[in-house]
Design an enzyme around this catalytic site. Structure first.
Site, PDB file in Angstrom:
ATOM      1  N   LYS A 133     -56.793 -50.239 -69.843  1.00 11.67           N
ATOM      2  CA  LYS A 133     -57.244 -50.393 -71.079  1.00 11.67           C
ATOM      3  C   LYS A 133     -59.029 -50.080 -71.006  1.00 11.67           C
ATOM      4  O   LYS A 133     -59.415 -49.311 -71.924  1.00 11.67           O
ATOM      5  CB  LYS A 133     -57.244 -51.668 -71.779  1.00 11.67           C
ATOM      6  CG  LYS A 133     -55.924 -51.797 -72.219  1.00 11.67           C
ATOM      7  CD  LYS A 133     -55.980 -53.098 -73.129  1.00 11.67           C
ATOM      8  CE  LYS A 133     -54.331 -53.269 -73.733  1.00 11.67           C
ATOM      9  NZ  LYS A 133     -53.284 -53.619 -72.589  1.00 11.67           N
TER      10      LYS A 133
HETATM   11  C1  LIG Z   1     -51.768 -53.100 -72.838  1.00 10.65           C
HETATM   12  C2  LIG Z   1     -51.115 -53.115 -71.478  1.00 10.65           C
HETATM   13  C3  LIG Z   1     -49.735 -52.418 -71.546  1.00 10.65           C
HETATM   14  C4  LIG Z   1     -49.347 -51.602 -72.726  1.00 10.65           C
HETATM   15  O1  LIG Z   1     -49.806 -50.680 -73.284  1.00 10.65           O
HETATM   16  P1  LIG Z   1     -49.627 -50.298 -74.653  1.00 10.65           P
HETATM   17  O2  LIG Z   1     -50.447 -49.273 -75.133  1.00 10.65           O
HETATM   18  O3  LIG Z   1     -49.992 -51.397 -75.569  1.00 10.65           O
HETATM   19  O4  LIG Z   1     -48.322 -49.741 -74.838  1.00 10.65           O
HETATM   20  C5  LIG Z   1     -49.251 -52.178 -70.258  1.00 10.65           C
HETATM   21  N1  LIG Z   1     -49.526 -52.853 -69.319  1.00 10.65           N
HETATM   22  C6  LIG Z   1     -50.735 -53.556 -69.293  1.00 10.65           C
HETATM   23  C7  LIG Z   1     -51.330 -53.948 -67.797  1.00 10.65           C
HETATM   24  C8  LIG Z   1     -51.613 -53.573 -70.277  1.00 10.65           C
HETATM   25  O5  LIG Z   1     -52.555 -54.147 -70.228  1.00 10.65           O
END
Ligand SMILES: *Cc1c(COP(=O)(O)O)cnc(C)c1O
Length: 488
Positions: A133
């Protein structure tokens, strides 16, 4: 921050001033069309829909060939240029990318690691909070600051977090002048690493609130705050969740980055993506629309498998969320899925609005034939339960000497199960550093992953947070008493 003297930066290939201004439309057809700046600051569209570019920019094979060997920040500027046209100059965009991505914990920003002849990992966890993120939120924070300064405005961000998004958002805006953030988390219910990643960020514009209650309570407070006139008449409220188009745009870049190393535009790759809100994998879809050769996008889910069912049988019906060792994917409703349904279903905003209205009433919907057909040309799906996830961690460790996190394990399991043509490489997106989930990793492989050196002093740093009671009035009063910015 690493800064290159201007004349050492190779000139961008296309001039931004020559690009047409990109317009953004809502998936539900009745919100005003906005430019990139407007769509970034708005987040959600006023008709309840999500913003998308009015059309997909497309690179030719020669354009893509010319991207080979570009350092990540320059590649990022090249990919984002058509999306921001009309809102940022070429120089502004280049400087933003250099600033944001010059600061990651790995010189390659998102390094590609080979597991065996067929499987690769794309490490997306070298940002400040060790999860993918950061790649998008670090960019979003700088975009907010740029546009707010231009408008002479301030933004107050409210969020509730069960862990990961909160820390990445706080790190993205800490120290900014025009953005202030209040992040609510349920007291005692996030892990020590997650809490410390939020509470040890000491900046005057960061407020951590530990509320007595559950994550759902925290989320209810945020919702109430957005609907409360005593708050909205004094503060310009904003959110940072994954419905913001600018986050998805930033994620398109690493699909190109990996694809180019594996031979694009002359050779296609498949990508397996640990999926929750469908943001990360939707960025892969956008990359393919822009001309990157992608053979398959594998939606990897844990036992909360609504997307797996939707893609397999067309049945998008909400179940109960089960807690797993991959908490960032414990999601039933994937907000970004609407963007895909809109695009593959013929971009009919009125029909999309109707479909979503009925879904919001009944918590279930059947995909139309055109939606199913459109999705199936590129997407497949796979699902991993806890045991299969653990086995993927064991395989990566024993056969490839890689310690991976459980979310990545779900992706790797789906990659191993996928039917992908013999010579096509499969890239699993590694979405979190294993040290973020040390207990689950240790249970699977018997090794406890250590925090990387650059964040290794997390447990020695001082924390700052305010404990408040569980009722909404307590959250609101704290915010009104402590917010330093007014709406303008
Ligand atoms: C947020 C997250 C996801 C999922 O990603 P999306 O874009 O919501 O599909 C997968 N793995 C981790 C570690 C995350 O923090």
């Amino acid at each position: 921050m690493r800064k290159l003297p201007r004349d050492h930066c190779p000139r961008s290939h296309t001039s931004l001033t020559a690009l047409p201004i990109m317009q953004y439309i809502s998936t539900r057809g009745s919100a005003p069309t906005l430019n990139f700046e407007g769509a970034t600051l708005a987040g959600l569209a006023s008709d309840g829909g999500l913003y998308l570019p009015a059309e997909w920019p497309r690179f030719s094979e020669d354009d893509i060939r010319a991207m080979r060997e570009l350092p990540y920040p320059e590649l990022a500027a090249r990919i984002m240029a058509p999306f921001v046209a009309g809102s940022l100059s070429e120089d502004e965009l280049g400087a933003l990318c250099e600033h944001v991505y010059g600061d990651f914990g790995h010189a390659a920003v998102t390094p590609l690691v080979q597991l065996n002849e067929k499987h690769w990992l794309l490490e997306l966890f070298h940002g400040p909070t060790l999860a993918f993120k950061d790649v998008a939120l670090q960019m979003l924070g700088r975009l907010f600051e740029t546009f707010l300064e231009r408008r002479g405005e301030h933004l107050t961000i409210f969020g509730a977090t069960s862990g990961d998004t909160g820390s990445a958002a706080i790190r993205a805006v800490a120290g900014l002048e025009r953005v202030e953030i209040f992040m609510l988390h349920p007291s005692g219910k996030v892990s020590d690493v997650q809490r410390r990643q939020m509470t040890t960020v000491r900046a005057p514009n960061v407020h951590n609130l530990a509320i007595a209650g559950s994550f759902d309570d925290a989320q209810a407070h945020v919702k109430a705050m957005f609907a409360d006139e005593s708050v909205t008449k004094t503060l310009n409220l904003g959110a940072v969740n994954s419905i913001n188009w600018a986050r998805l745009m930033a994620q398109v870049v690493y699909y190109f980055y990996a694809g180019l190393q594996l031979g694009a535009p002359d050779r296609a790759a498949a990508y397996s993506v640990p999926t929750g809100n469908f943001g990360d994998i939707f960025a892969g879809y956008v990359a393919s629309k822009m001309g990157l050769p992608i053979e398959q996008l594998i939606v990897a889910t844990n036992v909360n498998d609504i997307l797996h069912r939707a893609l397999k049988d067309g049945d998008y019906s909400v179940g109960t969320t089960m807690p797993t060792i991959t908490p960032s994917m414990d999601i039933q409703v994937s907000s970004n899925f609407e963007r895909l349904l809109f695009d593959v279903g013929g971009r009919d905003g009125a029909a999309m609005a109707e479909q979503m209205r009925s879904f919001e009433k009944s918590n279930a919907m059947q995909l139309t034939n055109s939606q199913r057909g459109g999705a199936s040309t590129l997407f497949t799906s796979g699902r991993a339960d806890q045991e299969e996830t653990a086995r993927a961690l064991q395989w990566a460790y024993r056969s490839c000497a890689q310690v991976i996190d459980p979310h990545t394990g779900v992706g790797l399991h789906a990659a191993q199960q996928a039917k992908v043509a013999g010579k096509t490489p499969i890239v699993t997106l590694a979405t979190a550093h294993p040290a973020k989930f040390p207990d689950a990793v240790e249970r699977a492989i018997g090794v406890r992953p250590a925090l990387p050196a650059r964040v290794g002093d997390l447990f020695g740093r001082e924390e700052a947070m305010v404990e408040i009671p569980g009722d909404y009035a307590a959250s609101r009063d704290f915010v009104l008493a402590n917010a330093s910015a007014s709406a303008n």
